[in-house]
Design an enzyme around this catalytic site. Structure first.
Site, PDB file in Angstrom:
ATOM      1  N   SER A 127     -10.279   0.216   4.351  1.00  0.00           N
ATOM      2  CA  SER A 127     -10.407  -1.119   4.937  1.00  0.00           C
ATOM      3  C   SER A 127     -11.341  -1.087   6.129  1.00  0.00           C
ATOM      4  CB  SER A 127      -9.007  -1.565   5.380  1.00  0.00           C
ATOM      5  OG  SER A 127      -9.101  -2.639   6.269  1.00  0.00           O
ATOM      6  N   TYR A 152      -0.392   0.201  10.235  1.00  0.00           N
ATOM      7  CA  TYR A 152      -1.034   0.014   8.920  1.00  0.00           C
ATOM      8  C   TYR A 152      -2.482   0.518   8.964  1.00  0.00           C
ATOM      9  CZ  TYR A 152      -3.989  -2.216   5.505  1.00  0.00           C
ATOM     10  OH  TYR A 152      -4.951  -2.425   4.564  1.00  0.00           O
ATOM     11  N   LYS A 156      -4.771   3.935   7.120  1.00  0.00           N
ATOM     12  CA  LYS A 156      -6.081   3.975   6.438  1.00  0.00           C
ATOM     13  C   LYS A 156      -6.981   5.026   7.092  1.00  0.00           C
ATOM     14  CE  LYS A 156      -5.159   0.956   3.322  1.00  0.00           C
ATOM     15  NZ  LYS A 156      -4.851   1.448   1.975  1.00  0.00           N
TER      16      LYS A 156
END
Ligand code: UDP
Length: 339
Positions: A127, A152, A156
């Site tokens: 992302s 979160y 990544k």
């Protein structure tokens, strides 16, 4: 024809990617625990493609279940790894849930399918969150990785590091991390789209709820950013363009065209829209009016984020085909079909 494992293949981006893989003649096996997707999706995939992918309802955070998948299926030619928890706010409240699930899943896939010199090609769902609040726009892949704002986002960043380290060390494992900007839109068949368990958290589905009278008004989070009209700029990309990028990334690895064992590639439209421009574009695309009100900034939001997509074009031969109006109209039609 290759045999591809798609983890999280029942989810929003995963399901569109499964359809794109099947359209290219690949055989797909989905591994999904259905934590944020609905059971109708796999039947819809079969309806669009004319053939059902293999399906395992398993939890990748449980190593034994990944080993059992390998025992039953044997190896794969490639893996596309989407499966992850993905709600930013929830990750702030429950960091362990996110670190545990997202990182274990990635490591278990490597341990089972990419260990002891087994060759494997992997595409990882990453992302633009890894760039944080960027220093330079448009954002190229050479921009520094920033400390993530949320657990979160951190999964990544760390997920990419794990994959990079393993790919370099193993010599047999090749990875492309696709760094998505803001995916939106729905499949042209009208059979697939974003349908999370729980509430929508993204802008375009929320605008759609306002358009349909399910919410009274759109709250525009922040009007004092240093942008054209003071609202946040994002780079919106059609989910079908994104799905196609995964198929091309697997081809790229299968043909050995990668220069490094781990490469990261941006996938966005290459242009930025403010929130107010999105409201305007939505009204033009659908003919519906979107009442909105200016609200305080949402914590953690960067002012402007949009991609430099030249690397995707140079390496994968990819460029976006769908317009902003396609994204908005297909989202509206999809949401209407749900209720
Ligand atoms: N946004 C907004 N109102 C909403 C939802 C989102 O103003 O109800 C803004 C948000 O602040 C951001 C942009 O829309 O600038 C895109 O938000 P989204 O959550 O879709 O994606 P993000 O880029 O945050 O991952």
């Amino acid at each position: 024809m290759a045999k591809i494992l798609v983890t999280g293949g029942n989810g929003y981006i995963g399901s569109h990617t499964v359809v794109a893989l099947q359209a290219c003649g690949h055989r797909v096996v989905i591994a999904d625990n259905l934590c944020n997707s609905k059971t109708y999706v796999k039947e819809r995939i079969a309806r669009i493609s004319g053939s059902a992918p293999g399906f395992y309802q398993i939890d990748l955070a449980d190593l034994r279940q990944v080993q059992q998948l390998a025992e039953q299926e044997g190896g794969f030619d490639g893996i596309i790894h989407f499966a992850a928890h993905l709600f930013v706010e929830e990750s702030v409240a429950k960091p362990l849930k996110y670190y545990s699930n997202n990182l274990k899943a990635t490591m278990h896939l490597l341990e089972v399918f990419a260990n002891d010199g087994q060759p494997i090609n992997m595409v990882f769902s990453s992302s633009c969150t890894v760039y944080g609040n960027p220093d330079k726009l448009p954002i190229s892949e050479n921009e520094p990785i920033k400390e993530a704002v949320s657990p979160y986002g951190n999964t990544k960043v760390i997920g990419e590091q794990i994959l990079r380290d393993h790919a370099v060390a193993s010599g047999q494992c090749r990875v492309v991390a696709l760094r998505y900007f803001n995916p939106t839109g729905a499949h042209e068949s009208g059979l697939l789209g974003e349908d999370p368990i729980g509430h929508h958290t993204h802008l375009v589905p929320i605008i759609t709820e306002v358009a349909r009278g399910k919410r009274p008004v759109l709250k525009v989070f922040g009007a004092d950013y240093p942008t054209r009209d003071g609202t946040c700029v994002r780079d919106y990309i059609h989910v079908c363009d994104l799905a196609r990028a995964h198929v091309l990334a697997l081809d790229y690895l299968a043909q050995g065209r990668n220069e490094h064992p781990f490469e990261a590639i941006n996938i966005g439209s290459g242009t930025g829209q403010t929130v107010l421009e999105m409201v305007d574009a939505y009204q033009k695309a659908t003919g519906l009016s979107i009442p909105y009100e200016l609200a305080p900034r949402r914590p953690g939001d960067a002012g402007a984020v949009y991609a430099d997509i030249r690397l995707a074009n140079a390496t994968l031969g990819w460029e976006p085909k769908f317009s902003l109006s396609d994204m908005l109209l297909s989202t509206y039609q999809w949401e209407k079909s749900l209720s």
